[in-house]
Design an enzyme around this catalytic site. Structure first.
Site, PDB file in Angstrom:
ATOM      1  CD  GLN A 160      42.557  56.850   5.191  1.00  0.00           C
ATOM      2  OE1 GLN A 160      41.592  57.435   4.739  1.00  0.00           O
ATOM      3  NE2 GLN A 160      43.784  57.354   5.124  1.00  0.00           N
TER       4      GLN A 160
ATOM      5  CG  HIS B 151      52.012  90.994  19.472  1.00  0.00           C
ATOM      6  ND1 HIS B 151      51.115  91.105  18.425  1.00  0.00           N
ATOM      7  CD2 HIS B 151      51.560  89.969  20.247  1.00  0.00           C
ATOM      8  CE1 HIS B 151      50.177  90.184  18.564  1.00  0.00           C
ATOM      9  NE2 HIS B 151      50.409  89.485  19.661  1.00  0.00           N
TER      10      HIS B 151
ATOM     11  N   GLY C   3      40.396  84.204  18.728  1.00  0.00           N
ATOM     12  CA  GLY C   3      41.602  84.286  19.557  1.00  0.00           C
ATOM     13  C   GLY C   3      42.561  83.178  19.171  1.00  0.00           C
TER      14      GLY C   3
ATOM     15  CB  SER D 167      46.892  94.038  17.797  1.00  0.00           C
ATOM     16  OG  SER D 167      48.129  93.410  18.033  1.00  0.00           O
TER      17      SER D 167
ATOM     18  N   GLY E 267      49.353  88.481  10.213  1.00  0.00           N
ATOM     19  CA  GLY E 267      50.044  87.303  10.743  1.00  0.00           C
ATOM     20  C   GLY E 267      49.193  86.053  10.615  1.00  0.00           C
TER      21      GLY E 267
ATOM     22  CB  SER F 251      32.642  57.408   2.749  1.00  0.00           C
ATOM     23  OG  SER F 251      33.412  56.845   1.715  1.00  0.00           O
TER      24      SER F 251
ATOM     25  CG  HIS G 138      47.146  91.726  22.207  1.00  0.00           C
ATOM     26  ND1 HIS G 138      46.399  91.053  23.154  1.00  0.00           N
ATOM     27  CD2 HIS G 138      48.157  90.885  21.892  1.00  0.00           C
ATOM     28  CE1 HIS G 138      46.917  89.869  23.389  1.00  0.00           C
ATOM     29  NE2 HIS G 138      47.986  89.730  22.645  1.00  0.00           N
TER      30      HIS G 138
ATOM     31  NE  ARG H  59      30.247  53.113   6.286  1.00  0.00           N
ATOM     32  CZ  ARG H  59      30.690  52.907   5.045  1.00  0.00           C
ATOM     33  NH1 ARG H  59      30.914  53.922   4.246  1.00  0.00           N
ATOM     34  NH2 ARG H  59      30.907  51.692   4.605  1.00  0.00           N
TER      35      ARG H  59
ATOM     36  CD  GLU I 299      39.621  67.276   6.303  1.00  0.00           C
ATOM     37  OE1 GLU I 299      40.582  68.064   6.245  1.00  0.00           O
ATOM     38  OE2 GLU I 299      39.489  66.314   5.531  1.00  0.00           O
TER      39      GLU I 299
END
Lengths: 634, 634
Positions: free
Chosen positions: B438, B267, B130, B47, B162, B356, B44, B329, B377
């Site tokens: 869930q 590109h 990447g 870029s 982008g 939790s 590239h 848990r 997340e």
């Protein structure tokens, strides 16, 4: 593009209510939410209570719909992005007469469609929610469908404030204003409290406003418990048709619920029976007697969206056996463009790689049904969920590796049985020099996991063309695994391909080993076949094609014919791919399966170098066949 | 929290260059990028060209680092989020003397560490990039590490325009200002052109600015090809220590490259050899002769971050066999809190579910090393990647289902060998009434796929505690699968657990079938064992514990001892889970494996109802054992 002409508000099944009535309805919805969650001994009453006025105003003043045909295309659509507030969604539909209120008490019981979070088992639910931050994308898809169909329908979506931290919300936010979906109206229930603590922005309404405005939305801040103010805001939003609107509603979590209003550590906790009774009694006292009970409207008739209609292409695949090699991804692009003309339901969405996935052919053929999703894969899949829910056939294309970005959306689409069609290109080490970040090497593991997902992996252009047709006509979610390199044409235009059926491409009366391959490795297997044949060793070669469902019968038959000696070879990691699928199919047959797959993180290199280095080239197949024959005798 | 005291700028290895020199360096980097990509016949260059002045200014004027020890904690850190511009990253490090310039021509060759996109095979790369939109999150992790360690180090990250469409970028953007990482400085290379077409915002610099400001950043718009302006902007950013800064650099794609500057459809296309020569000649003409070649600095010595140090906990697991049941848990939370005190490297990140996942115990024990990631997340895992790259031991906890949201980050962490520790709770149908959205039911398929990932699935509190210790001390990426329900205590505090080793929990001289279970299904298997034993049928029960790597030897041995009859039972979909893992282990042994798993999209219900309905309860195990014995004789 111009917005469709607005049609008069004649559809409102429940006549528009007065402000006093709406306050009563809001409290009735609170009562229902408390009673249902207390009966279930689980659920999120405080997340319902904060949005009671919002629901009352939307369902009984703003939205136009017939609750007896909730999925009818002309009805306004409501998406509950904060799916944990399901009880108030159910309560609103019961209030509207969609089903008897008593049924609310079956909430979360096994067998009841009133599940913990909404799913499209319910006719008034388009997409499953509960994994936060997905509803806005789906709503864009639903609104885009209306625009395409020229239906003057509005789409409403309510998000939680906590979930607006999800990046996917901002992907949806940035794209929506570019899609001429001024009929889209989002509401954020800013109740300030998350599950474990206050949200990031608490009640910084001005920050919310500046963010949404910077993303191109009409943003209106309002007291979310003030019915008149809400009506005013929604009316303002309706008058803005050049861009979507977001109502930023300042609310109080647990509002109106005795003992828990505005309190922390009350997320996802039903009120104990005694407290629930007291809370309900207090709410009942607030009722003006101004509202219902409304007459239930007619029972729901599910409107079929005729998703299963068989598609045909304008023409047969234009590739000739032995002709110029064509990349399967390109054949996908060819087929999709050919399908564009034959079926108005098709929509294509790409993430700024349409010149790599070749959806640019579709874009040229049907520009109005092409969505440039830019580099934001979650939103692309979310839009497809909404489109699929409305009977469209949405193809989403990007590099296979980048669907891993949207995997939670794929998971939820499967839960909601939204028939999205994913085309993942540039799979495996055979992409070559770009290196591992661009290689899909776990996509079979991920895509084959959800029940009902269909996964096809064509090796040549003809089968890729047919796979695309199969995807378009299949009523469920679909993944196409499409290789980057050009491939020889193996199949003629009259070859018939089916979901769940493999192809035996090399066969001999004296086959000693069956080699199961797919995609690029099929050509390695054929090459190995030819080399071995020169030594008088015959191997059967299978093009798996359909990875899920898999052609168990044919695999069992081939394994038996070859003395139980099976080699699998795949441009994918060893876990969860073709080898494991074949192993599971042959379980119990005493066949021995030797699995060739990529077993380490690969690096950059030329495709042929990489296939060879990672042990999935003809050389490795030959070696595996010879070893296997040595082990088990000829 | 206060920012660490700034230390004098004594580290700059390459002395700060003049503006004229920096222009020369920028053009030299362009020349290097063109030559390397043309030699590789892929890559590239356009870029790279847009960010040449940015790189020159950052590396040779702003950043303080010793190129011979690029990973040393005191060096400023550079993260290239737009990983496809790898050639200019490599060129900058070569220019700084980290390795000989000639090596740049090995770009993308098999065996060269100068891969198509950067990976931490290179000592100056922290995280693999990447897959777009990940670098900013990683940079937050790196900056947070510096803050914790009290090191006056700055972290620089360059994003493409982008990629700033990725929601993950906005997750990072919204969180960073809350984490006191004023040492973080992002740059967006706004070169206006994506791969297939112009970007969403093209050169709407003011929109960029408003968005970043609304997200709490100091945002500075600058001409990205004006060296003096860039220096000024980075100096301004350095003076702002109360919040992170973003330099919004307006640039031209392909800037300075003859024939392609500012053009679309260029590109990812190397210049053909002749055009490359002309472009390089034109660039050489622009050189003022003001720059180098610089003296190469000393060769690189990799600084070890001592990731493998064995941890110990303050105390043994506090659970007694047969004592009060404890959810795995919760035991994870207990263990993590206990570990908090014994190792400063531990950091915990949660997504508003710490009550939790029980990371709230850690939060209490080590609040300064706890990051509230809110409901985002991807960013949580990205931060963990950066922390791991710097030798921290980052645990990220949320519901297992929601790691599917961050799966692309998990994939990239594995590519980069960043030792992130993921704790996924609420797995399988055993969570009950909340319903399928869930339930993690595909997490074993996804998490076991990448090579080098370790996956443990403890059944009781003691093993969950030990699994947490193992995760903390292991040098690679890790996934803990943690059940929601309370479970009886099976193991004593002195029981030894190892990665790659299972536990035989029920055994008899006359075992006829081996049942392989894990997590909640282990207790179903034990219950089945007891029922069958009353009928005189003995089954061996294995707690798989370590799903990846799996204890092949023990499985083979158990299968052989039980006449090749194996039942697997898992609270997971049928594809890619325990059954398939066991099948792959027993391949070639002629064992017959009967796989019990969840085979449809489940719905809400009580845990026991769901285990039974979906065929993974004691009842189904008993049935499978009886069928198997009938089939193959007793």
């Amino acid at each position: 593009m111009t917005a469709p002409t607005r049609r008069p508000r004649k559809l409102a099944a429940a006549a528009a209510r007065t402000v006093a009535e709406l306050y009563d309805i809001a409290n009735q919805l609170r009562i229902d939410s408390v009673e249902a969650t207390t009966a279930a001994a689980s659920g999120h009453p405080t997340s319902c209570a904060s949005m009671a006025e919002i629901m009352a105003v939307l369902f009984f003043r703003i939205m136009r719909f017939n609750p007896s045909t909730p999925h009818a295309p002309e009805n306004d659509v409501f998406v509950l992005s904060k799916g944990h507030a399901a009880p108030i969604l159910y309560a609103a539909w019961a209030e509207a007469g969609a089903f008897p209120r008593e049924r609310l008490l079956t909430l979360r019981q096994f067998g009841s469609d009133l599940e913990g979070h909404p799913t499209p088992r319910l006719p008034f639910v388009d997409v499953a929610t509960g994994s936060l931050g997905q509803g806005l994308s789906a709503a864009i898809g639903i609104a885009f469908d209306a625009r395409l169909a020229g239906i003057d329908r509005r789409t409403f979506v309510v998000l939680g404030d906590g979930e607006s931290a999800e990046g996917s919300v901002w992907e949806a936010a940035e794209l929506a204003p570019r899609l001429s979906v001024g009929s889209l109206c989002a509401t954020i229930d800013v109740n300030r409290l998350g599950q474990s603590q206050p949200t990031m922005l608490e009640w910084e309404m001005d920050v919310y406003r500046r963010r949404w405005e910077a993303f191109g939305w009409q943003a209106l801040v309002v007291d979310g418990h003030d019915v008149a103010a809400l009506i005013d805001a929604y009316d303002k939003a309706a008058r803005t048709t050049d861009r979507p609107a977001v109502i930023l509603a300042r609310t109080v979590k647990g509002k109106g619920l005795l003992g828990v209003e505005g309190k922390e550590n009350e997320h996802g906790k039903p009120l104990p029976p005694t407290e629930a009774k007291q809370a309900v009694a207090a709410l009942r006292e607030k009722l003006h007697g101004a509202h219902g009970p409304w007459e239930p409207v007619r029972p729901i008739t599910r409107v079929s969206s005729a998703k299963t209609r068989q598609l045909t292409t304008a023409s047969a695949p234009p590739y000739a056996i032995g002709g110029k090699p064509v990349a399967p991804r390109k054949a996908f692009g060819d087929a999709l463009a050919a399908l564009a003309g034959s079926d108005e339901r098709l929509v294509a969405i790409d993430g700024d790689v349409e010149n790599s996935t070749y959806t640019e052919f579709f874009q040229k053929a049907a520009p109005q049904r092409f969505i440039e999703g830019y580099i934001a894969e979650q939103n692309m899949v979310g839009i497809a969920m909404g489109l699929a829910a409305r009977g469209r056939v949405p193809f989403v294309a990007t590099f296979g590796a980048f669907f891993s970005r949207a995997y939670d959306f794929v998971r939820m689409a499967c839960i909601g049985h939204n028939a999205i069609k994913l085309a993942g290109t540039h799979v495996g080490v055979s992409i070559g020099q770009d290196g591992p970040s661009q290689m899909a090497l776990e996509d079979l593991a991920t895509m084959c996991a959800p029940p009902d997902m269909t996964v096809l992996y064509p090796a040549d252009a003809t089968s890729a063309w047919r796979a695309t047709e199969l995807a378009a006509s299949h009523p469920g979610p679909f993944y196409l695994r499409l290789s980057r390199p050009e491939a020889p044409i193996l199949y003629g235009a009259d070859e018939r391909f089916e979901i769940g059926r493999c192809k035996v491409v090399r066969q001999h009366g004296d086959d000693r080993v069956v080699v199961v391959a797919a995609g690029v490795t099929l050509f390695e297997a054929i090459s190995a076949h030819d080399t071995l044949a020169r030594d008088g060793i015959h191997v059967r070669v299978i093009d798996l094609f359909s990875v899920r469902p898999v052609d168990r019968d044919a695999l069992v038959e081939a394994a038996r014919a070859c003395g139980g000696r099976v080699v699998t070879v795949e441009d994918h990691y060893a876990h969860g791919g073709i080898g494991d699928t074949v192993l599971a199919s042959l379980s119990g047959t005493r066949a021995v399966v030797h699995k060739l797959a990529v077993r380490e993180i690969p690096r950059s290199g030329k495709p042929a170098e990489l296939l060879d280095h990672y042990g999935i080239s003809a050389r490795s197949i030959i070696e595996a066949v010879r070893t296997m024959m040595g082990e088990r005798g000829q």
